[in-house]
Design a protein around this motif. Structure first.
Motif: not given
Length: 286
Positions: A65-71, A20-26
């Protein structure tokens, strides 16, 4: 100076097995731009993605956010990432990038966006902020914008972008830090780094020129359109836009962050003469 593309070897070392790829920004850190790129890539390659606009939990749906990252999504984009909210949910099969921006530029961009163009539907805090900004002059408005960006009550369940950027744990080796200024200035290199991640290794990439400032706005960087979400595109606009007090505040309170990621900004701001920095505001004078 840190350059996003001078750390390619480190990126390849860290991002070699993730599924998976997670892109964190603001907020005001290319969040809309990054989301549009991810949407295009995933649509063309039959991949699944989700873009999370809140920091911890969506008040309406309860989605976290936990649900999103574990989706089951292949790519996750967190538009208002909170390190404390994501750090315990990064799994071994996840590759992570974190996009930051010069805080001085964040203030300028946010001021004009909050005053005129950003949608306020469902964002009561911003609606109130816009009412305030419309009643004060620009220098005071810039200072009030800085305060708003540092707030822990920015959106429901969401901190301000400067709050989260300064609280981020940058020594977390699971997450590669990229500067917005680098990835937007050289979109082709950014796409090249995305293609090194496992999930996008064999993906068909769009023409990076489609996502340049000129292609998306019909203007060159630095040419201002106050009605556009992509208003200016200049990484140095803060020099003439910010009152001296705001610059001094950021230099003092973000010193470690700036020295680590934007040492050239610290040097430039420290060497600006009184004639180069507007000093007609006493707000936030240190």
């Amino acid at each position: 100076m840190i350059n996003a593309f001078n750390i390619a070897n480190r990126i390849r070392y860290l991002l070699n097995k993730g599924q998976k790829l997670a892109l964190f920004t603001h907020h005001k850190c290319a969040s809309t731009w990054i989301t549009s790129i991810v949407a295009d890539i995933c649509r063309e390659n039959n991949l699944k993605y989700i873009a999370i606009p809140w920091g911890r939990q969506c008040p309406e749906s309860g989605y976290t956010m936990e649900m999103a990252l574990n989706s089951s999504n292949d790519v996750i984009v967190a538009l208002n990432a909170d390190y404390s909210g994501i750090s315990n949910h990064i799994s071994a099969n996840m590759q992570c990038m974190h996009v930051i921006r010069n805080p001085l530029s964040v203030v300028v961009s946010a001021y004009y966006s909050h005053l005129r163009t950003h949608p306020i539907d469902g964002w009561d805090f911003l609606a109130r902020q816009r009412n305030v900004l419309s009643e004060v002059d620009k220098d005071v408005g810039m200072a009030l914008t800085l305060s708003f960006l540092e707030s822990s009550h920015f959106q429901p369940e969401t901190n301000g972008p400067l709050y989260d950027m300064i609280a981020w744990k940058y020594d977390d080796s699971r997450i590669v830090t990229l500067r917005m200024e680098d990835i937007t200035a050289n979109t082709a290199n950014f796409f090249h780094e995305l293609s090194r991640t496992e999930v996008l290794r064999n993906a068909s990439m769009p023409d990076p020129d489609r996502f340049s400032f000129a292609a998306m706005t019909g203007r060159q960087q630095g040419v201002i359109d106050l009605s556009s979400h992509y208003r200016c595109g200049s990484s140095t606009e803060w020099r003439g836009a910010l009152p001296r007090g705001v610059i001094l505040y950021v230099l003092h309170h973000y010193r470690d962050f700036l020295l680590r990621f934007y040492p050239e900004v610290t040097f430039e701001a420290g060497s600006l003469s009184d004639a180069s920095v507007r000093s007609n505001s006493d707000c936030l004078r240190s």
